[in-house]
Write a protein that holds these residues in place. Structure first.
Motif, PDB file in Angstrom:
ATOM      1  N   ALA A 109       0.830  -1.209   0.000  1.00  0.00           N
ATOM      2  CA  ALA A 109       0.000   0.000   0.000  1.00  0.00           C
ATOM      3  C   ALA A 109       0.862   1.256   0.000  1.00  0.00           C
ATOM      4  CB  ALA A 109      -0.942  -0.010   1.192  1.00  0.00           C
ATOM      5  N   ALA A 110       1.964   1.249   0.750  1.00  0.00           N
ATOM      6  CA  ALA A 110       2.864   2.407   0.766  1.00  0.00           C
ATOM      7  C   ALA A 110       3.450   2.645  -0.619  1.00  0.00           C
ATOM      8  CB  ALA A 110       3.976   2.200   1.795  1.00  0.00           C
ATOM      9  N   PHE A 111       3.849   1.571  -1.292  1.00  0.00           N
ATOM     10  CA  PHE A 111       4.375   1.712  -2.652  1.00  0.00           C
ATOM     11  C   PHE A 111       3.326   2.293  -3.586  1.00  0.00           C
ATOM     12  CE2 PHE A 111       4.811   0.007  -6.947  1.00  0.00           C
ATOM     13  CZ  PHE A 111       6.045   0.544  -7.295  1.00  0.00           C
ATOM     14  N   MET A 112       2.080   1.790  -3.484  1.00  0.00           N
ATOM     15  CA  MET A 112       1.025   2.261  -4.372  1.00  0.00           C
ATOM     16  C   MET A 112       0.678   3.730  -4.091  1.00  0.00           C
ATOM     17  SD  MET A 112       0.673  -0.227  -6.358  1.00  0.00           S
ATOM     18  CE  MET A 112      -0.758   0.198  -7.305  1.00  0.00           C
ATOM     19  N   VAL A 113       0.654   4.123  -2.823  1.00  0.00           N
ATOM     20  CA  VAL A 113       0.398   5.528  -2.488  1.00  0.00           C
ATOM     21  C   VAL A 113       1.509   6.404  -3.068  1.00  0.00           C
ATOM     22  CG1 VAL A 113       0.276   7.199  -0.594  1.00  0.00           C
ATOM     23  CG2 VAL A 113      -0.996   5.059  -0.434  1.00  0.00           C
ATOM     24  N   TRP A 114       2.744   5.961  -2.958  1.00  0.00           N
ATOM     25  CA  TRP A 114       3.862   6.709  -3.516  1.00  0.00           C
ATOM     26  C   TRP A 114       3.741   6.819  -5.035  1.00  0.00           C
ATOM     27  CZ3 TRP A 114       8.126   4.665  -6.417  1.00  0.00           C
ATOM     28  CH2 TRP A 114       9.119   5.625  -6.687  1.00  0.00           C
ATOM     29  N   ARG A 115       3.373   5.720  -5.702  1.00  0.00           N
ATOM     30  CA  ARG A 115       3.224   5.724  -7.160  1.00  0.00           C
ATOM     31  C   ARG A 115       2.095   6.645  -7.606  1.00  0.00           C
ATOM     32  NH1 ARG A 115       6.149   6.389  -9.583  1.00  0.00           N
ATOM     33  NH2 ARG A 115       5.002   6.028 -11.466  1.00  0.00           N
ATOM     34  N   LEU A 116       1.092   6.811  -6.752  1.00  0.00           N
ATOM     35  CA  LEU A 116      -0.033   7.679  -7.095  1.00  0.00           C
ATOM     36  C   LEU A 116       0.222   9.145  -6.718  1.00  0.00           C
ATOM     37  CD1 LEU A 116      -2.947   5.286  -6.154  1.00  0.00           C
ATOM     38  CD2 LEU A 116      -2.246   5.980  -8.452  1.00  0.00           C
ATOM     39  N   GLY A 117       1.436   9.459  -6.290  1.00  0.00           N
ATOM     40  CA  GLY A 117       1.804  10.848  -6.083  1.00  0.00           C
ATOM     41  C   GLY A 117       1.976  11.287  -4.645  1.00  0.00           C
ATOM     42  N   GLY A 118       1.887  10.382  -3.702  1.00  0.00           N
ATOM     43  CA  GLY A 118       2.069  10.753  -2.304  1.00  0.00           C
ATOM     44  C   GLY A 118       3.534  10.952  -1.965  1.00  0.00           C
ATOM     45  N   SER A 119       3.769  11.738  -0.935  1.00  0.00           N
ATOM     46  CA  SER A 119       5.141  11.924  -0.456  1.00  0.00           C
ATOM     47  C   SER A 119       5.568  10.665   0.298  1.00  0.00           C
ATOM     48  CB  SER A 119       5.199  13.140   0.473  1.00  0.00           C
ATOM     49  OG  SER A 119       4.522  12.859   1.690  1.00  0.00           O
ATOM     50  N   PRO A 120       6.856  10.501   0.568  1.00  0.00           N
ATOM     51  CA  PRO A 120       7.281   9.316   1.322  1.00  0.00           C
ATOM     52  C   PRO A 120       6.599   9.186   2.692  1.00  0.00           C
ATOM     53  CG  PRO A 120       9.176  10.312   0.266  1.00  0.00           C
ATOM     54  CD  PRO A 120       8.018  11.240   0.040  1.00  0.00           C
ATOM     55  N   VAL A 121       6.414  10.312   3.391  1.00  0.00           N
ATOM     56  CA  VAL A 121       5.751  10.254   4.695  1.00  0.00           C
ATOM     57  C   VAL A 121       4.284   9.849   4.527  1.00  0.00           C
ATOM     58  CG1 VAL A 121       5.019  11.625   6.688  1.00  0.00           C
ATOM     59  CG2 VAL A 121       7.323  11.895   5.765  1.00  0.00           C
ATOM     60  N   GLN A 122       3.601  10.463   3.553  1.00  0.00           N
ATOM     61  CA  GLN A 122       2.216  10.096   3.280  1.00  0.00           C
ATOM     62  C   GLN A 122       2.107   8.624   2.898  1.00  0.00           C
ATOM     63  OE1 GLN A 122       1.494  12.946   0.167  1.00  0.00           O
ATOM     64  NE2 GLN A 122       0.215  14.236   1.504  1.00  0.00           N
ATOM     65  N   SER A 123       3.073   8.129   2.143  1.00  0.00           N
ATOM     66  CA  SER A 123       3.052   6.739   1.703  1.00  0.00           C
ATOM     67  C   SER A 123       3.157   5.782   2.880  1.00  0.00           C
ATOM     68  CB  SER A 123       4.193   6.479   0.722  1.00  0.00           C
ATOM     69  OG  SER A 123       4.083   7.310  -0.395  1.00  0.00           O
ATOM     70  N   VAL A 124       4.101   6.046   3.779  1.00  0.00           N
ATOM     71  CA  VAL A 124       4.291   5.155   4.930  1.00  0.00           C
ATOM     72  C   VAL A 124       3.084   5.217   5.861  1.00  0.00           C
ATOM     73  CG1 VAL A 124       5.692   4.761   6.987  1.00  0.00           C
ATOM     74  CG2 VAL A 124       6.798   5.196   4.795  1.00  0.00           C
ATOM     75  N   VAL A 125       2.615   6.412   6.155  1.00  0.00           N
ATOM     76  CA  VAL A 125       1.454   6.558   7.041  1.00  0.00           C
ATOM     77  C   VAL A 125       0.210   5.965   6.395  1.00  0.00           C
ATOM     78  CG1 VAL A 125      -0.078   8.234   8.152  1.00  0.00           C
ATOM     79  CG2 VAL A 125       2.396   8.548   8.265  1.00  0.00           C
ATOM     80  N   GLY A 126      -0.023   6.308   5.142  1.00  0.00           N
ATOM     81  CA  GLY A 126      -1.199   5.791   4.442  1.00  0.00           C
ATOM     82  C   GLY A 126      -1.165   4.284   4.288  1.00  0.00           C
ATOM     83  N   GLY A 127      -0.021   3.736   3.906  1.00  0.00           N
ATOM     84  CA  GLY A 127       0.109   2.293   3.766  1.00  0.00           C
ATOM     85  C   GLY A 127      -0.119   1.561   5.074  1.00  0.00           C
ATOM     86  N   SER A 128       0.435   2.113   6.155  1.00  0.00           N
ATOM     87  CA  SER A 128       0.251   1.487   7.472  1.00  0.00           C
ATOM     88  C   SER A 128      -1.200   1.542   7.927  1.00  0.00           C
ATOM     89  CB  SER A 128       1.138   2.186   8.504  1.00  0.00           C
ATOM     90  OG  SER A 128       2.491   2.077   8.134  1.00  0.00           O
ATOM     91  N   LEU A 129      -1.836   2.687   7.750  1.00  0.00           N
ATOM     92  CA  LEU A 129      -3.239   2.817   8.154  1.00  0.00           C
ATOM     93  C   LEU A 129      -4.159   1.926   7.313  1.00  0.00           C
ATOM     94  CD1 LEU A 129      -3.514   6.653   8.843  1.00  0.00           C
ATOM     95  CD2 LEU A 129      -3.487   4.782  10.516  1.00  0.00           C
ATOM     96  N   MET A 130      -3.904   1.880   6.008  1.00  0.00           N
ATOM     97  CA  MET A 130      -4.732   1.013   5.159  1.00  0.00           C
ATOM     98  C   MET A 130      -4.557  -0.448   5.539  1.00  0.00           C
ATOM     99  SD  MET A 130      -4.829   2.512   1.291  1.00  0.00           S
ATOM    100  CE  MET A 130      -3.161   3.079   1.132  1.00  0.00           C
ATOM    101  N   SER A 131      -3.320  -0.859   5.761  1.00  0.00           N
ATOM    102  CA  SER A 131      -3.059  -2.238   6.133  1.00  0.00           C
ATOM    103  C   SER A 131      -3.740  -2.601   7.443  1.00  0.00           C
ATOM    104  CB  SER A 131      -1.549  -2.466   6.226  1.00  0.00           C
ATOM    105  OG  SER A 131      -1.271  -3.767   6.647  1.00  0.00           O
ATOM    106  N   ALA A 132      -3.609  -1.744   8.438  1.00  0.00           N
ATOM    107  CA  ALA A 132      -4.249  -1.997   9.739  1.00  0.00           C
ATOM    108  C   ALA A 132      -5.768  -1.985   9.607  1.00  0.00           C
ATOM    109  CB  ALA A 132      -3.794  -0.949  10.755  1.00  0.00           C
ATOM    110  N   GLY A 133      -6.288  -1.058   8.828  1.00  0.00           N
ATOM    111  CA  GLY A 133      -7.735  -0.994   8.622  1.00  0.00           C
ATOM    112  C   GLY A 133      -8.279  -2.229   7.932  1.00  0.00           C
ATOM    113  N   PHE A 134      -7.580  -2.675   6.894  1.00  0.00           N
ATOM    114  CA  PHE A 134      -8.015  -3.889   6.200  1.00  0.00           C
ATOM    115  C   PHE A 134      -7.914  -5.109   7.109  1.00  0.00           C
ATOM    116  CE2 PHE A 134      -6.937  -1.771   1.974  1.00  0.00           C
ATOM    117  CZ  PHE A 134      -8.263  -1.472   1.720  1.00  0.00           C
TER     118      PHE A 134
END
Length: 143
Positions: A99-124
């Protein structure tokens, strides 16, 4: 012309999916839809999309440049790696990295990618494990 070629391959893939779905053995105890429902829906959507490409192709399609093809290949490689490491690392860690990789590929910053990927993973994980009561791959930490 390329849309029609892709449409033909899509129809062939949909047919292959229907054939493979027919080979799934059904058990005596199962849910009302059974294990064949989801693959058949995917096959139907694929066939519908393929027929649409055959009937109304793009008049002058534009193909991506080499860099975009490379980006797509790397993304597919990451998804294959996800499938390979999922049993070893577990759902939460593997999904967080994907998820962090995909967020980064879609234009997120590295911090947004790590936070977003972690939150999505935990949420799922919470959704699948507790709300849907599905069994997920356990990692080295037990989740």
């Amino acid at each position: 012309m390329s849309d029609r070629i892709f449409g033909i391959f899509g129809l062939l893939f949909a047919g292959l999916l229907v054939w493979a779905t027919g080979r799934i053995e059904e058990s005596f105890i199962q849910d009302p839809l059974g294990p064949k429902a989801f693959p058949l829906v995917i096959a139907a959507l694929t066939a519908f999309s393929s027929v649409a490409m055959l009937v109304r192709p793009e008049p002058s399609p534009t193909w991506p440049n080499f860099r975009k093809w490379l980006e797509m290949a790397v993304t597919v490689g990451i998804m294959v790696a996800y499938a390979l490491v999922l049993p070893e690392l577990g759902f939460v860690l593997s999904s967080a990295v994907l998820a962090a990789f995909m967020v980064w590929r879609l234009g997120g910053s590295p911090v947004q990618s790590v936070v977003g990927g972690s939150l999505m993973s935990a949420g799922f994980f919470v959704l699948f494990s507790y709300a849907l009561n599905l069994s997920l791959a356990r990692g080295p930490w037990g989740f």
